[in-house]
Design a protein around this motif. Structure first.
Motif, short mmCIF file in Angstrom:
data_model
loop_
_atom_site.label_atom_id
_atom_site.label_comp_id
_atom_site.label_asym_id
_atom_site.label_seq_id
_atom_site.Cartn_x
_atom_site.Cartn_y
_atom_site.Cartn_z
N PRO A 40 9.50 0.80 3.82
CA PRO A 40 10.13 2.06 3.44
C PRO A 40 11.63 1.89 3.17
N TRP A 70 13.29 3.02 -5.02
CA TRP A 70 12.05 2.85 -4.27
C TRP A 70 10.87 2.71 -5.23
N ARG A 74 8.55 -0.72 -5.71
CA ARG A 74 7.09 -0.74 -5.58
C ARG A 74 6.42 -1.20 -6.88
N THR A 101 2.44 0.35 2.45
CA THR A 101 3.81 0.73 2.77
C THR A 101 3.97 0.79 4.28
#
Length: 179
Positions: A40, A70, A74, A101
């Motif tokens: 995270p 973010w 990913r 995650t």
């Protein structure tokens, strides 16, 4: 068909396990799951100055602090997993990819323990002493926490140049490889 979990994107050497897997297991005999864990935003370090890699990440890293970074992070991990998967699929391997995650260790342990994997395979730096204390060891933590056999391959930087796989004597290989 044997099911092997291969965590990738954990460290720069994660993919070092792939030539060994190809060498030990023919395409028609295994089902590979390539796993990556995106930490995270508050926990994910981005390298600021790569030449300082001999220092702990807390010294040279900053965290992802916005949604755009973010999402890009990913997506990059997913793209990298798919590239590796496509190479393996071209060689006839049955391959799945998974992006989770959370905390790397926790996510790998939860994933492997809830599914019928025959082997967890990963590359390790093989650090000892103070270096292991400073950097930690994902392999060591997994060894303590998972119930499936582990195949650990120690990173050997000189092999990158020759492309050769240095294999241990067959008596060192896990019993799953000998069957």
């Amino acid at each position: 068909m044997r099911k092997i979990l291969i965590p990738l994107e954990i460290s720069p050497i994660s993919a070092d396990i792939l030539p060994v897997i190809r060498h030990l297991y023919p395409a028609g005999e295994v089902e590979l799951t390539l796993l990556a864990v995106a930490q995270p935003p508050a926990e994910t370090p981005l390298v600021v100055d790569a030449h300082m890699m001999a220092l702990p990440p807390s010294i040279y890293a900053e965290t992802i602090d916005n949604e755009t970074e973010w999402v890009a992070y990913r997506k990059e991990i997913t793209t990298n997993l798919e590239k590796v998967a496509q190479d393996l699929r071209r060689d006839g391997y049955k391959v799945y990819t998974v992006l989770l995650t959370g905390n790397i260790i926790d996510e790998i342990v939860n994933f492997v323990e809830k599914r019928p994997f025959d082997l967890l395979a990963l590359a390790t730096y093989g650090r000892t002493g103070l270096r292991r204390l400073v950097y930690g060891s994902v392999a060591e933590e997994l060894l303590r926490l998972v119930s499936v056999p582990l195949l650990l391959v120690r990173h050997q930087p000189n092999n990158k140049q020759t492309g050769k796989i240095v294999m241990p004597p067959t008596e060192w290989l896990p019993s799953i490889a000998a069957e």
